[in-house]
Structures are given as C-alpha cells and as structure tokens.
Write a protein that holds these residues in place. Sequence first.
Motif, PDB file in Angstrom:
ATOM      1  N   GLN A 454      12.243  63.493 -38.923  1.00 35.81           N
ATOM      2  CA  GLN A 454      13.123  62.532 -38.256  1.00 35.81           C
ATOM      3  C   GLN A 454      14.395  62.318 -39.072  1.00 35.81           C
ATOM      4  O   GLN A 454      15.490  62.191 -38.517  1.00 35.81           O
ATOM      5  N   ALA A 458      18.398  63.246 -38.092  1.00 30.46           N
ATOM      6  CA  ALA A 458      19.490  62.258 -38.155  1.00 30.46           C
ATOM      7  C   ALA A 458      20.560  62.648 -39.160  1.00 30.46           C
ATOM      8  O   ALA A 458      21.525  61.895 -39.353  1.00 30.46           O
ATOM      9  N   HIS A 489      11.387  54.266 -41.373  1.00 30.53           N
ATOM     10  CA  HIS A 489      11.892  54.346 -40.007  1.00 30.53           C
ATOM     11  C   HIS A 489      13.130  53.455 -39.836  1.00 30.53           C
ATOM     12  O   HIS A 489      14.128  53.873 -39.223  1.00 30.53           O
ATOM     13  N   ASN A 490      13.088  52.240 -40.371  1.00 35.24           N
ATOM     14  CA  ASN A 490      14.262  51.357 -40.294  1.00 35.24           C
ATOM     15  C   ASN A 490      15.446  51.946 -41.045  1.00 35.24           C
ATOM     16  O   ASN A 490      16.598  51.868 -40.593  1.00 35.24           O
ATOM     17  N   LYS A 493      16.949  54.639 -38.994  1.00 36.82           N
ATOM     18  CA  LYS A 493      17.608  54.118 -37.797  1.00 36.82           C
ATOM     19  C   LYS A 493      18.966  53.487 -38.111  1.00 36.82           C
ATOM     20  O   LYS A 493      19.899  53.562 -37.306  1.00 36.82           O
ATOM     21  N   PHE A 494      19.116  52.863 -39.298  1.00 38.93           N
ATOM     22  CA  PHE A 494      20.340  52.119 -39.593  1.00 38.93           C
ATOM     23  C   PHE A 494      21.241  52.822 -40.620  1.00 38.93           C
ATOM     24  O   PHE A 494      22.158  52.209 -41.148  1.00 38.93           O
ATOM     25  N   LYS A 537      15.847  40.556 -34.890  1.00 45.76           N
ATOM     26  CA  LYS A 537      16.696  41.726 -35.090  1.00 45.76           C
ATOM     27  C   LYS A 537      18.051  41.243 -35.574  1.00 45.76           C
ATOM     28  O   LYS A 537      18.709  40.440 -34.906  1.00 45.76           O
ATOM     29  N   ARG A 542      22.791  47.200 -32.607  1.00 47.72           N
ATOM     30  CA  ARG A 542      22.467  48.451 -33.299  1.00 47.72           C
ATOM     31  C   ARG A 542      20.977  48.518 -33.633  1.00 47.72           C
ATOM     32  O   ARG A 542      20.558  49.196 -34.545  1.00 47.72           O
ATOM     33  N   SER A 543      20.177  47.765 -32.899  1.00 46.50           N
ATOM     34  CA  SER A 543      18.760  47.682 -33.239  1.00 46.50           C
ATOM     35  C   SER A 543      17.933  48.814 -32.652  1.00 46.50           C
ATOM     36  O   SER A 543      16.792  48.988 -33.015  1.00 46.50           O
ATOM     37  N   GLY A 544      18.485  49.533 -31.723  1.00 46.95           N
ATOM     38  CA  GLY A 544      17.723  50.624 -31.134  1.00 46.95           C
ATOM     39  C   GLY A 544      16.640  50.105 -30.223  1.00 46.95           C
ATOM     40  O   GLY A 544      16.687  49.006 -29.703  1.00 46.95           O
ATOM     41  N   GLY A 546      13.313  49.570 -30.878  1.00 45.72           N
ATOM     42  CA  GLY A 546      12.094  49.096 -31.520  1.00 45.72           C
ATOM     43  C   GLY A 546      11.604  47.799 -30.920  1.00 45.72           C
ATOM     44  O   GLY A 546      12.299  47.110 -30.167  1.00 45.72           O
TER      45      GLY A 546
END
Length: 585
Positions: A454, A458, A489-490, A493-494, A537, A542-544, A546
Amino acid sequence: MGGSIRWRIALPFVLLLVLALGGVSAYIYSQARAMYLNSAEISLLAEGRVLAEIYSPLLANPNQGGQVDALAHHYADLLDVRVTVLAPDGTVLGESSGDRSLMENHLTRPEIQSALQGRAATAVRHSTTLRVDMVYAATPVMANGALVGAVRLALPLADLNARLAGLRETLVLVTILAALVAAGLAVLVSNYAIRPLRQLTRMAEALADGRYDGGLLGPRDDEIGQLNQAFNRMAIQLSTQISALQNEQTRLSAVLAHMTDGVLIVDATGRVQLINPAAEEMFRITSEEAVGSSLVEVVRHHQIVELWQQCLESTSARSTTLELHAERLFLQAFASPLKGSLAGSALLLFQDLTRLRHLEMVRRDFVSNVSHELRTPLASLKALAETLQVGALEDPPAARRFLTQMETEIDTLTQLVQELLELSRIESGRAPLQMARVAPLDLIQPAMERMRLQAERAGLSLRNDTPAGLPLVTADAERIVQVLVNLLHNAVKFTPPGGEIVVFAYPQEKEVVFAVRDTGVGIPEEDLPRIFERFYKADRSRSGGGTGLGLSIARHTVEAHGGRIWAESEPGKGSTFFFTLPISG
C-alpha cells in the motif's frame, strides 16, 4: 522571676521584716543618740559648774582677768572640750578654740542668754566659728550672789557620731543578717507551698499534650488535696471529651480530604476559614495561602463571590453553574448558610462536572457520528436498490456494477459494525488477550510487510529503524500488530507521494517505546487531545473513507496491555505516534 508565686510570697515577707527591723534599728539608734546626747549635756553642765566655781573669783576681781583666757586653754585641753568664758554683756573673755579678740559678741546665743539670766542651759546647733555641729552647755558664774559672767563648754557632734558609728554598723549588720535569714526561710516556705502547684501545672501541661495518666500528688487533706481531686475529675472529663473531639475531627478530616467535591467555609467578613484538598486543586492554591485570605483572592471568579453574597443576604441555599476558563473546569457551585457557632458563615460546595460534560459531549458526538457513518452507506444502498428497481435489472452490465457497489457499501457497514463490537469488547474487558513474551522486531516486521504494498502504491518510502537486541515485551502479538497496522495505515493515508514513513522502537526504563513517524500533513495542536476518540477526524476533508475507530481501538488495546499511547505533530511537517509496552519480567 517577679511573676512567680514563690517571689510574690517571699518578697512581701522579707520586705516587711526588713522594714520592721529597719524601724526598730532606727528607733534604737535614735534613742541611743538621744541618750548619748543627754549624757554629754549632763557631763558638760557638771563640768561647767566646776569651771564656774573656778572662774568666780577671777571674774569678780577685774584685776585677775588676764588669767581667764589662759585657764580656758588649760581646761579645754584637760577636759577635751571647747571652753568659752563670757562677761555679763556677752563679750568673750576667754576662748580655747581661737583668738577671743576676733570673736563677735555672744549675747544673742540662746544658751548664753539663759546663763546670763542665772539658768544653766544647753543647745545643739551649727558653729559659725568652727563650722561644725556642736552641743553647747552654758553655766552662770556667780560671786557673792551676783552674776559676774558665764562659762560655756562645747563638744563637737562628730565625736558623738563616732561613738555611735559602731552601734549603727552593728544594727545594720543585724538587719542584713536577719533579712537574709528571713529570705531563706521565705523561699523554703514558699517552695513548700507552691510545690503542689508546680505538680498541678505539670499535670495540666501533660493533659494539654494528651499524656495525662492520673494524679501526681500524694493523699492530702488540705485545700491542695481538694484541688488535686477536683483537677483529676476535670482531667478525666476533658480527656474523654478531647478524645471524642479528636475522633470526630479525624473522621471529618478524612471525609474532607477524600471528597472529590471542593469545600470552602467562608466567614461573615469574606475570609476563608477552611479549604479541602479538592478545592485546593480546583483553584490552584494551597491551604496555607487560602486560609485567612479573602474569597475573591482564593476563587478569582465573580460568580462565586456573587453566589456567596446572595446566600448571606437571603439566608438560604443558592446554586449556580460556572466555567473556570483558566483550568477548563465546569463546576456546579452550592452556597449554604451555617448556623450555631458558625452563624454568619457560609459553606461553599463545588462539584466538578467537567468529566460528565465531556462524557455527554462524547456521547452526543458518538451518536451523531454513528448516525452519519451509517446514513451514508445506507443511503447509497437505497439509491442503488431504487435504481435497480426502476429498470437497471434489465441492463445486466449496469446491474452487475450496481451490485458490486452495493457489496462495497455492505462491506463498509460490516467493517463498521465489527470495529464497534471489537471496541466494545476491549472497553468492557471481554476481549481475551493471548499474552506472551515477544521481541519488538517480531511485532514491527509483520505490520510493515502488510502495509508495504500500500505504501509503494502511494509513492512512499517505508523504513524500519528498530535496532536488534531490544528487551522482550509481554503482549498479544496479533493485536499489537493490528495497532501498528492502524498507525501505518493513517501515515500512508495522510502522507503525500514522495514522503517517508519510519518505524522504530527503543527501551525506556521498564518499557519499550514503539513509534511511527511520517512526513505528512500533520495534525493541528487543538486536535491532538481528541484524535483517539471514537469517530473523531481532525480534517474531514482529507480523512478518506475510514470509520474513525482505528485510533480509538489502538488506544484501548495499548491500555489493556498496561501501556500508553500519544501523538506529537506539527502541521505541514508530519506526525509521530508513540505507544509503550511493559518489558517482560
């Protein structure tokens, strides 16, 4: 010393004795002096009569006058006195203590006037000739029944005083010795008298210190014995009362010290008389600073002062809700007037509602977030189902696409429900942990392998900086790996493409610290305290996609292992998430 009863008894006794002896001594001395003076006067008069017989033919025959002065010197040396011979008109005819020609007329002298009138007389006065105090005795000189002159004998009082000096010294010495003896006796008597009082004083001090164990005096039938018995009865009663009061005070102190509510007692002038530890913590003040200070200085909040004033004015209980902005506390304040010995004072009680208010906010946010998270997939499912019903079923490719989307939404709902159930089990302690000794690298590497693909998709670099040889920790490996996966994962994502994610661990005292650091967008400072709450959040834009439960699950999992979790971040420069696990014993 002057305040002691011993000296109050002894000093008056000694002073009275000294005064009495002094008075007696003065009386004896004055009587002795009078006796000596009287004896001197009698002796001078007798000697004067003898000299009057001797001078009678000389003064009667003027031709013999030349021998008068010579005889005056002769008899003066013989008798050790001053001799003065005078004519009837007061003229000095003979003088043993000076040149008679230079002497003034003695007619005005009182003793001379009496002698020239035919009466012998004495006098005591200061001599202007010799400049000393003298005792005089004047005797008339008669010849053939006629007054032909007078003879005066004088003796200096200094001689008389010299004779009395020994007596005076003896009297003074006797007085001093008697005073010393009296002082010693007075001290002994007073010591005997006040010894029981000293013992009673020690008994009172022991009672004051809580060490009283009965009377110290022996059996006595006098007033002191009665006082001792009365004191013993009083001491027993006081000991009982003091013990009861101490027990009551201990219980009250324990209650106040362990109360979670703050308590203040304020007198009628607005001065704080009592504050418990909970109130000290609420208002950030110590008991030493608060007691005796004004209510305004202690609480520093106008609503509390107004509440106290309203309570005093209405003489009834009052309450209000307020917020202490500096401490971020929400308080429920109660003010009640006190009665009895504390009439005019007021009791202020403060209940900390901060946690309840926070829980209420969390509950409200949780309901809102759950509703929001459920509404989105349910709305999507309903829209897809309606689309299928109105004709999409007749188009197999479109129907398959809609079914695939419905499956995705159902998976999202399933994941949300599973995570909610997992979080509930962890919070309630119903999730069993399979604890074992494990190396930190054995926890970090599986999590990184699961997230490596993952991260590569990205465009991120994933690196492990954990050294080998770290102490073993006690943990449920599967659940801690899931915590690391959630953190990774966080981070993925950010973190924008081209960024870096680093995982590392290090020992610290009795625990091992695990960390996940990224170069992402960061977290605002005001959001850091809340990021581990359910559904929270920091930036929803921009939290996606989840659920918002991952960090909350991670926190409860770490805490169930006896560790702690926190985050450090600076917007625009990335974030670092830390958690700890205890080293295996």
